[in-house]
Design an enzyme around this catalytic site. Structure first.
Site, mmCIF file in Angstrom:
data_model
loop_
_atom_site.group_PDB
_atom_site.id
_atom_site.type_symbol
_atom_site.label_atom_id
_atom_site.label_comp_id
_atom_site.label_asym_id
_atom_site.label_seq_id
_atom_site.Cartn_x
_atom_site.Cartn_y
_atom_site.Cartn_z
ATOM 1 N N ALA A 135 -0.097 14.039 -22.257
ATOM 2 C CA ALA A 135 -0.491 12.245 -22.357
ATOM 3 C C ALA A 135 0.828 12.054 -24.535
ATOM 4 C CB ALA A 135 -1.689 12.794 -23.558
ATOM 5 N N HIS A 192 -21.149 13.467 -25.267
ATOM 6 C CA HIS A 192 -20.675 12.804 -26.574
ATOM 7 C C HIS A 192 -20.568 11.847 -26.351
ATOM 8 C CE1 HIS A 192 -17.238 14.353 -25.234
ATOM 9 N NE2 HIS A 192 -16.601 13.270 -25.671
ATOM 10 N N ASP A 243 0.730 19.056 -20.321
ATOM 11 C CA ASP A 243 -0.639 18.366 -20.777
ATOM 12 C C ASP A 243 0.250 17.383 -21.191
ATOM 13 O OD1 ASP A 243 -2.419 16.310 -20.953
ATOM 14 O OD2 ASP A 243 -4.075 17.539 -22.258
ATOM 15 N N PHE A 269 -8.061 19.071 -23.952
ATOM 16 C CA PHE A 269 -8.806 18.605 -24.479
ATOM 17 C C PHE A 269 -10.227 18.167 -24.064
ATOM 18 C CE2 PHE A 269 -9.511 13.517 -23.489
ATOM 19 C CZ PHE A 269 -9.586 13.868 -25.156
ATOM 20 N N ASP A 270 -11.028 17.588 -24.031
ATOM 21 C CA ASP A 270 -12.065 17.864 -23.539
ATOM 22 C C ASP A 270 -12.457 17.191 -22.087
ATOM 23 O OD1 ASP A 270 -12.136 15.831 -24.315
ATOM 24 O OD2 ASP A 270 -14.314 14.802 -24.670
ATOM 25 N N TYR A 283 0.776 -0.852 -0.027
ATOM 26 C CA TYR A 283 0.008 -0.010 0.164
ATOM 27 C C TYR A 283 0.665 1.175 -0.400
ATOM 28 C CZ TYR A 283 -3.965 3.056 1.568
ATOM 29 O OH TYR A 283 -4.588 4.038 1.515
ATOM 30 N N LYS A 300 -1.749 6.654 -22.917
ATOM 31 C CA LYS A 300 -1.268 7.087 -24.891
ATOM 32 C C LYS A 300 0.387 6.817 -24.604
ATOM 33 C CE LYS A 300 -5.027 9.918 -23.968
ATOM 34 N NZ LYS A 300 -5.740 9.793 -23.334
HETATM 35 N N1 F0G Z 1 -5.036 15.439 -22.528
HETATM 36 C C1 F0G Z 1 -5.111 14.773 -23.460
HETATM 37 C C2 F0G Z 1 -4.699 15.845 -24.556
HETATM 38 C C3 F0G Z 1 -5.737 13.979 -23.872
HETATM 39 O O1 F0G Z 1 -6.108 13.042 -25.149
HETATM 40 C C4 F0G Z 1 -6.380 13.052 -22.901
HETATM 41 C C5 F0G Z 1 -7.608 11.382 -23.480
HETATM 42 C C6 F0G Z 1 -6.403 13.541 -21.607
HETATM 43 C C7 F0G Z 1 -5.792 14.842 -21.154
HETATM 44 C C8 F0G Z 1 -7.152 12.498 -20.359
HETATM 45 O O2 F0G Z 1 -6.586 11.087 -20.284
HETATM 46 O O3 F0G Z 1 -7.689 9.442 -20.853
HETATM 47 O O4 F0G Z 1 -6.699 9.194 -19.138
HETATM 48 O O5 F0G Z 1 -8.293 10.732 -18.181
HETATM 49 N N2 F0G Z 1 -7.372 11.746 -24.688
HETATM 50 C C9 F0G Z 1 -8.606 10.443 -25.089
HETATM 51 C C10 F0G Z 1 -8.687 10.504 -26.177
HETATM 52 C C11 F0G Z 1 -9.316 9.813 -24.002
HETATM 53 O O6 F0G Z 1 -9.197 9.475 -27.121
HETATM 54 O O7 F0G Z 1 -7.937 11.038 -26.666
HETATM 55 P P1 F0G Z 1 -7.561 10.301 -19.648
#
Ligand code: F0G
Length: 457
Positions: free
Chosen positions: A215, A448, A213, A122-123, A70, A256
């Site tokens: 990813a 979406h 950010d 990102f969304d 843990y 990613k």
């Molecule tokens: N930032 C970026 C640039 C992303 O593309 C994503 C996720 C996230 C943050 C959030 O990360 O999914 O681990 O919670 N993108 C995925 C996509 C979902 O399909 O582009 P997460």
């Protein structure tokens, strides 16, 4: 010379090629939302490159030798070492994925009325900002919104737009600037080192921290190496070190470029930020030494972070995406150019000019492609852009696209040839597609994912 994959395949998974009539029934049952399909109903799944890649034998071995304690696990130490080696941050917190990292860090740093400038957020990032009644301000360069404009770094931040936001901030309402590498929503487009340097200069002038950010940080480094003057001879890891030397903190969706199926993290230089985020991590994610991950997830991620920085891997990855994109371009099919790092983005407004904007051309195109072939892409357009939080009107983004995202180390170029043929078949009959879809049910935020639709007759 072509660039073959620097690996061979050890495990395979069968996929099912269905008939058109099966798919017509399935997509109707799914309320015309591709997120509602079962994976067995999909032949080639290009919904996302997130958490869908294949791990290496070394990662699987790392899982077996992981430590499930843990607190103070060896796996946590390994991950901390990878974060320090690659990004140079002394503090880090594991989280279960990227949006969890956003939730934890933004709980510590973002409050009502704040402004958060950046390149197309990102969304989920935008969602976490707006959920806190703050505002995400898109400062991406205008070239990004012209899909045919050739620019090597379409993810760049427009310094004038950024400075306008920074200068409008007399009361310290800007907790940080976000630089998203690569910029997913703009088409997987990279940010140049030069641009990051200029953003750093402005940030220093206004005394505002920078959050990366992260990813697709390694794919961004590949583009800097291959497209930016002065970086061709530099090693990918050196480039990553230089990018992160300019940042104060990072969030990472490890699904990613972490080369794992689940995971995320926050890292930073400032102890106060770390302590404040730690409290939220314990509340939302788990103790600070695992943050919602198993020890084995952290060990696999530590290994994945090193593997993703290997140039031969990155080259075969980026070139596979380019293979798909460039073959579509040869057929005259409109996509975001140049081809991005993790996906090909079809320009739905040009692909289906007869479908009215209010009937969601990108969603319509994604559904057509699925019915044609069993390939699943995703709408990056009006449905994803959601409603304006104040007026509740549909927001029509500059780009209305279908993203075909390639999972890492998963499909071969034979699969890509099938995708090219399927897109071509929809392209050939595009004139006959003139009606889209209407919404029958939607959630108040991030609609979406769960939206329900029906065809407009
Ligand atoms: N930032 C970026 C640039 C992303 O593309 C994503 C996720 C996230 C943050 C959030 O990360 O999914 O681990 O919670 N993108 C995925 C996509 C979902 O399909 O582009 P997460």
């Amino acid at each position: 010379m072509s660039t073959p994959e620097p690996y061979k395949i050890k495990t395979v998974e069968s996929i099912y090629q269905s008939s058109i009539s099966e798919r017509q029934k399935w997509i109707k049952d799914a309320s015309y939302n591709l997120f509602n399909l079962k994976s067995q109903q999909v032949f080639i799944d290009l919904l996302t490159d997130s958490g869908t890649g294949a791990m290496s034998d070394k990662q699987w071995s790392a899982m077996m030798s992981a430590d499930e304690s843990y607190a103070g696990s060896r796996s946590h130490t390994l991950l901390g070492k990878a974060v320090k080696d690659l990004f140079g941050f002394p503090y880090f917190l594991p989280t279960h994925q990227g949006r969890a990292a956003e939730n934890v860090l933004f709980s510590a740093l973002v409050s009502e009325g704040n402004l958060v400038p950046g390149n197309t957020h990102f969304d989920t990032t935008k969602g976490h900002i707006e959920f806190r009644k703050a505002k995400a301000i898109d400062c991406t360069i205008d070239e990004a919104f012209d899909t045919h404009h050739q620019h090597p770094f379409k993810g760049n931040i427009d310094l004038k737009k950024l400075e306008t936001v920074l200068a409008s901030n007399p009361k310290g309402e800007i907790p940080f600037i976000i630089v998203t590498i690569t910029c997913n929503s703009a088409g997987g487009q990279p940010v140049s080192m030069e641009n990051m340097r200029s953003v750093r200069k402005l940030a220093d002038q206004y005394n505002i921290p920078i959050l990366i950010d992260s990813a697709r940080f390694a794919e961004n480094a590949y583009y800097i190496k291959t497209r930016e003057d002065g970086y061709r001879e530099k090693d990918i890891r050196e480039i990553i070190g230089e990018m992160y030397a300019m940042a104060d903190m990072m969030t990472l969706s490890a699904k990613k470029d972490g080369l794992v199926n689940i995971g995320g993290l926050i890292a930073c230089r400032d102890e106060t930020v770390y302590r404040s985020a730690s409290t939220f991590n314990i509340m939302f994610e788990g103790f600070i030494s695992y943050g919602g991950l198993a020890g084995r997830d952290m060990s696999a991620l530590a290994q994945g972070l090193y593997e993703v920085t290997e140039f031969p891997y990155l080259e075969s990855r980026i070139k596979q995406v380019a293979y798909l994109g460039e073959n579509l371009l040869k057929l005259g099919i409109p996509i975001q150019e140049p081809v991005g790092g993790h996906a090909v983005f079809l320009n739905a407004l040009e692909f289906l000019p007869n479908v009215p904007r209010e009937e969601f051309p990108a969603q319509t195109l994604a559904i057509e492609l699925y019915m044609e072939s069993g390939i699943r892409g995703v709408e990056i357009g009006t449905l994803m852009a959601d409603r304006d939080p104040v007026s509740r009107e549909n927001r029509y983004p500059a780009l209305e696209m279908v993203r075909l995202a390639l999972p890492r180390r998963t499909y071969t170029n034979n699969h890509m040839d099938f995708v090219i043929e399927a897109v071509k078949r929809v392209w050939t009959r595009r004139e006959n597609i003139s009606r889209g879809y209407r919404i029958t049910r939607e959630a108040p935020i991030l609609r979406h994912f769960t939206i329900e639709l029906e065809p407009v007759e």
